[in-house]
Every structure is written in structure tokens, then in C-alpha cells.
Design an enzyme around this catalytic site. Sequence first.
Site, short mmCIF file in Angstrom:
data_model
loop_
_atom_site.label_atom_id
_atom_site.label_comp_id
_atom_site.label_asym_id
_atom_site.label_seq_id
_atom_site.Cartn_x
_atom_site.Cartn_y
_atom_site.Cartn_z
N SER A 85 0.83 -1.20 0.00
CA SER A 85 0.00 0.00 0.00
C SER A 85 0.87 1.25 0.00
O SER A 85 1.95 1.28 0.62
CB SER A 85 -0.91 0.02 1.23
OG SER A 85 -1.62 1.24 1.29
N TYR A 113 -3.25 -0.73 9.88
CA TYR A 113 -3.20 -1.19 8.50
C TYR A 113 -1.85 -0.82 7.87
O TYR A 113 -1.21 -1.64 7.22
CB TYR A 113 -4.34 -0.56 7.71
CG TYR A 113 -4.37 -0.91 6.24
CD1 TYR A 113 -4.89 -2.13 5.81
CD2 TYR A 113 -3.87 -0.03 5.29
CE1 TYR A 113 -4.91 -2.46 4.46
CE2 TYR A 113 -3.88 -0.35 3.94
CZ TYR A 113 -4.41 -1.57 3.53
OH TYR A 113 -4.42 -1.88 2.19
#
Length: 243
Positions: free
Chosen positions: A137, A150
Site C-alpha cells: 500500500s 493497516y
Amino acid sequence: MSRTALVTGGSRGIGRSIALRLARDGVRVAVHYGGNEVAAKQTVDDIRAAGGDAFALGADLGAAGAVERLWSEYDVHADGLDILVNNAGTGKQQSLAEVTPDWFDRLFAVNAKAPFFLVQQGLSRLRDGGRIVNVGSGVTRVAFPQDIVYAMTKGALNTLTLALAKELGPRGITVNTVAPGIVETEMNGWLADPAAASAAAAYSAFGRIGQPDDIADVVAFFASGQARWITGQWIDVSGGSLL
């Protein structure tokens, strides 16, 4: 001999696009799903309708023993593996104050622990010259306190990529991470708000929101023979977000 790939989280969103893209390249695809069997079977049906080959595998990667069960089921359908795409992930925006121990453990179990053990237990199946592609990400490139846990899990995946690339290089296996920015998927349902979508699009140098195919095409490159001399790399696939 045709190649075989396992795409975790392959039933929806980015994973579905990756599965469809690899199938168009002649790869036989194992479409893993966490809970939505209907979506996985639809992806398999779509691949077969286009002339490809695929099968579905179900496992909640956050549950104990899930990796072992997934590989056991995989072995029923396939003999060996050429491409592993660690795409499955979970998350939602939560600040530091909102995170509970259970949620912390869940995110690390699905996003970091599962890829580690999928590789560990899959290496006996992965052929020399194979490919591992981790879906990370763009939040590891910038400060992202809106979803701190996350971001931490994806940072762990980046480190895993480096270590695996070094260890598996002698077998000709490449290991790379692709790092999406904001992509229009079910996971980002908040994009249904026009104001939020407009703000998200403004992050990119192209002034639009990413689409699953934008990511799938880069994964397919890393899974191909053309990427044989690239390993241990983290590639930003965010459309130039926050440059």
C-alpha cells in the site's frame, strides 16, 4: 506447460482483476476467497467463459489453521505453483485511540502473518523461476494516522519482500511489492460520496481514482518472464499520489 497462480483475495476488487488478467495471459488461476463464495465462483466462471482455466479455494486467513487448509485444498486441484500473489487484506480507517487488541491482531493475522506462512508452506510447491508478488500500500510511503495498524501491516509486508528476495534469489524466484493508492473497490465504499471521491482523485497526478485494472496490469508484469531481472522492489502504483 501452462503456469499456475494462487491469488489470495481473488474474488473481488483488485484480486479479481489480477485473477482475470493472469488468466488472459494463459495462467491457470486459483481464486482464493475469504467468505464470499458466490463472488469467487463468478470470477472462476468469467475466466472460463473467456477461455481460461480457474478454480476457487475458500479460507478465512485470519483463522487458526487456515493456511494449512488452503494448501491442502490447493493440492487437490494443482500439482505445483508458479505465481503467488499475496493480495488478500482487510482494514478500515481507525485512529490510534479507536484500535482494540482484537482488531490489531486481526489485521496482522490477515495482512502480515498469512502471507508469511503462505510463502513458508508454499515453497515446496513453488517452482524454480517462480514469482511472488505482494500487494502492499502507498500508505507506507506517507504518514497515515487515519489507519495506523493497516499501515503497519503493509510495512511488515515490505520487509518480507526484501528478505524473501534475498533468500529465494538462488532459485530464480523473484519477489516484489506493488503498492496501490486509493482504488475504487468495495473496500473503499466511502468513495460513493462525491465530495470524498473528488478529494481522493485530487491526490493523483492524473486527477482520477485508481481502478483495479491499473494494479492488475503491473502485477501481471511482475508475474511474467519480462520481470526476470527485478526482485526485492517496492513499486508505487498510486498514479503519482501525493508527489
